[in-house]
Scaffold this motif. Structure first.
Motif, mmCIF file in Angstrom:
data_model
loop_
_atom_site.group_PDB
_atom_site.id
_atom_site.type_symbol
_atom_site.label_atom_id
_atom_site.label_comp_id
_atom_site.label_asym_id
_atom_site.label_seq_id
_atom_site.Cartn_x
_atom_site.Cartn_y
_atom_site.Cartn_z
ATOM 1 N N SER A 69 -6.602 1.030 2.220
ATOM 2 C CA SER A 69 -7.135 2.383 2.335
ATOM 3 C C SER A 69 -7.596 2.915 0.985
ATOM 4 N N ALA A 103 -4.683 4.127 11.746
ATOM 5 C CA ALA A 103 -4.715 3.055 10.748
ATOM 6 C C ALA A 103 -3.312 2.715 10.265
ATOM 7 N N TRP A 137 0.798 -1.214 0.000
ATOM 8 C CA TRP A 137 0.000 0.000 0.000
ATOM 9 C C TRP A 137 0.839 1.277 0.000
ATOM 10 N N LEU A 196 -7.931 -3.506 6.485
ATOM 11 C CA LEU A 196 -8.109 -2.370 7.379
ATOM 12 C C LEU A 196 -8.403 -1.136 6.543
ATOM 13 N N GLU A 197 -9.321 -0.308 7.023
ATOM 14 C CA GLU A 197 -9.673 0.945 6.344
ATOM 15 C C GLU A 197 -9.921 1.999 7.413
ATOM 16 N N TYR A 250 -3.542 -2.868 5.008
ATOM 17 C CA TYR A 250 -4.166 -1.547 4.925
ATOM 18 C C TYR A 250 -4.727 -1.336 3.511
ATOM 19 N N ALA A 290 -1.562 -0.931 10.549
ATOM 20 C CA ALA A 290 -1.258 -1.626 9.298
ATOM 21 C C ALA A 290 -0.124 -2.635 9.453
#
Length: 382
Positions: free
Chosen positions: A192, A181, A26, A122-123, A190, A185
């Motif tokens: 996102s 976040a 990410w 995860l967001e 993550y 991570a």
């Protein structure tokens, strides 16, 4: 930048470093967000017309997905309507399954990540992004955790929880949730909507769809509500691919609209800066665009300048007036995207957009999610 003959890869715009696209990531080693290397684009003959979703443009994506996570996102209506003495094309992105444009990015991002072996994501979000990731994670059979500011209205988190996502309330601001976040991570991937490069591969389908909607021509201008800028960047990527392919003759001018109460990209554009200019956010009706530190600020400003477009900052009074005018014309939108209609008025008045030009106004989210707030504006008792 021209497309490369090399296979698609993650590219770090800050350093030029590249990373294999087969390995989920990410951010780059520099700590900054990544992009996907320029792709050649597709022409009208490569559209899979049997698909009634954004996956009709699957040939334009950097990864071939064998089993997309799709709920029919994309193919949203484009309606031509009068607006204060002129005509405009309104793109009704709230027809997406979770109620906002972010379903485009969530569908493509989670389809690719799931195929690459990611089973939990995860967001961080206070609204539409979290709802989209929760919705598509549920459809994909993936676990989702969403971090939201503690002040977030329960009305915004119910949809996430109903989809089975774990929701954690983070004390402080929207930025505090984003910072939390990044720390978490280390333990869960993550995904996102602001950081993940494949999310932009989903939002770029908006450009392809506008092109197809308008008889395979580009609009003269696109007006886009903007917080972190994923729709601006998606349009830049998509229209640039179409230009590279020879499917359009020029890029449409892109205009990013921010609330005057929180307009760091507008401040940066007006200052001639390469990145956003720090601002102190104040409460705004357009809470979905209240992003004080957009992580892709440099890329967003570069995209706007490349297109010949710009930025608009609109007042709270203008947002409310545009919201009520849209709603009373049959378009029940959330306040955040009403900014785009308000900006059309300003851009027409200034001469930046001529009355005879074809302009697409992107309406990003449904008013249903903002009904309590709209009730307050109407003076209705809870």
């Amino acid at each position: 930048m021209p497309a490369s003959n090399m296979p698609p890869a993650y590219i770090d715009p800050a350093t030029g470093a590249s990373y294999p696209i087969e390995m989920p990531r990410w951010r780059g080693e520099s700590g900054g967000p990544l992009m996907i290397s320029p792709l050649p684009g597709i022409d009208r003959g490569q559209i899979d017309t049997g698909q009634r979703s954004l996956w009709r443009y699957a040939a334009a994506l950097p990864v071939a997905v064998t089993d997309p996570v799709s709920l029919g996102e994309g193919c949203t209506p484009l309606v031509r309507r009068p607006w204060r003495g002129r005509q405009a094309h309104f793109k009704l992105e709230w027809f997406a399954p979770s109620g906002s444009f972010k379903d485009r990015g969530a569908s493509v991002m989670l389809s690719i990540l799931r195929q690459q072996g990611i089973d939990a994501v995860l967001e961080d979000s206070s609204g539409n992004g979290g709802a989209a990731v929760a919705t598509y994670a549920a459809a994909a059979g993936m676990r989702a955790k969403i971090l939201v500011p503690a002040s977030t209205s329960p009305a915004k988190t119910v949809q996430m929880r109903a989809a089975g996502a774990e929701v954690e309330l983070i004390p402080g601001t929207r930025q505090d949730a984003a910072d939390a976040a990044v720390r978490q991570a280390e333990d869960i991937f993550y995904a996102s909507h602001n950081w993940q490069a494949h999310f932009l591969q989903g939002t770029k389908t908006l450009a392809y769809e506008l092109w197809e909607d308008l008889g395979f021509t580009a609009p003269d201008a696109v007006i886009i509500p903007c917080g972190a800028g994923s729709n601006v960047l998606g349009c830049d990527i998509g229209f640039s691919e179409l230009l590279r392919r020879g499917a359009i003759a020029r890029l449409p001018r892109l205009y990013a609209v921010q609330p005057a109460q929180c307009a760091p990209l507008h401040a940066g554009f007006q200052a001639g800066a390469e990145d956003y200019v720090a601002v102190t956010p104040r409460p705004t009706l357009a809470e979905g665009a209240s992003i004080a530190q957009p992580v892709r600020g440099r890329a967003v400003l570069a995209a706007l300048r490349r297109s010949g477009g710009g930025t608009v900052a609109v007042s709270e009074a203008a947002i409310e007036a545009a919201l009520m005018e849209l709603v009373r014309s049959g378009l029940y939108v959330e306040p955040t995207c009403a900014m785009a209609a308000a900006a059309l008025t300003d851009l027409t008045a200034s001469g930046a957009i001529r009355p005879d030009e074809t302009v697409a106004v992107v309406l990003t989210g449904t008013g249903i999610k903002a009904t309590p707030r709209i009730a307050e504006l109407l003076g209705l008792a809870p």
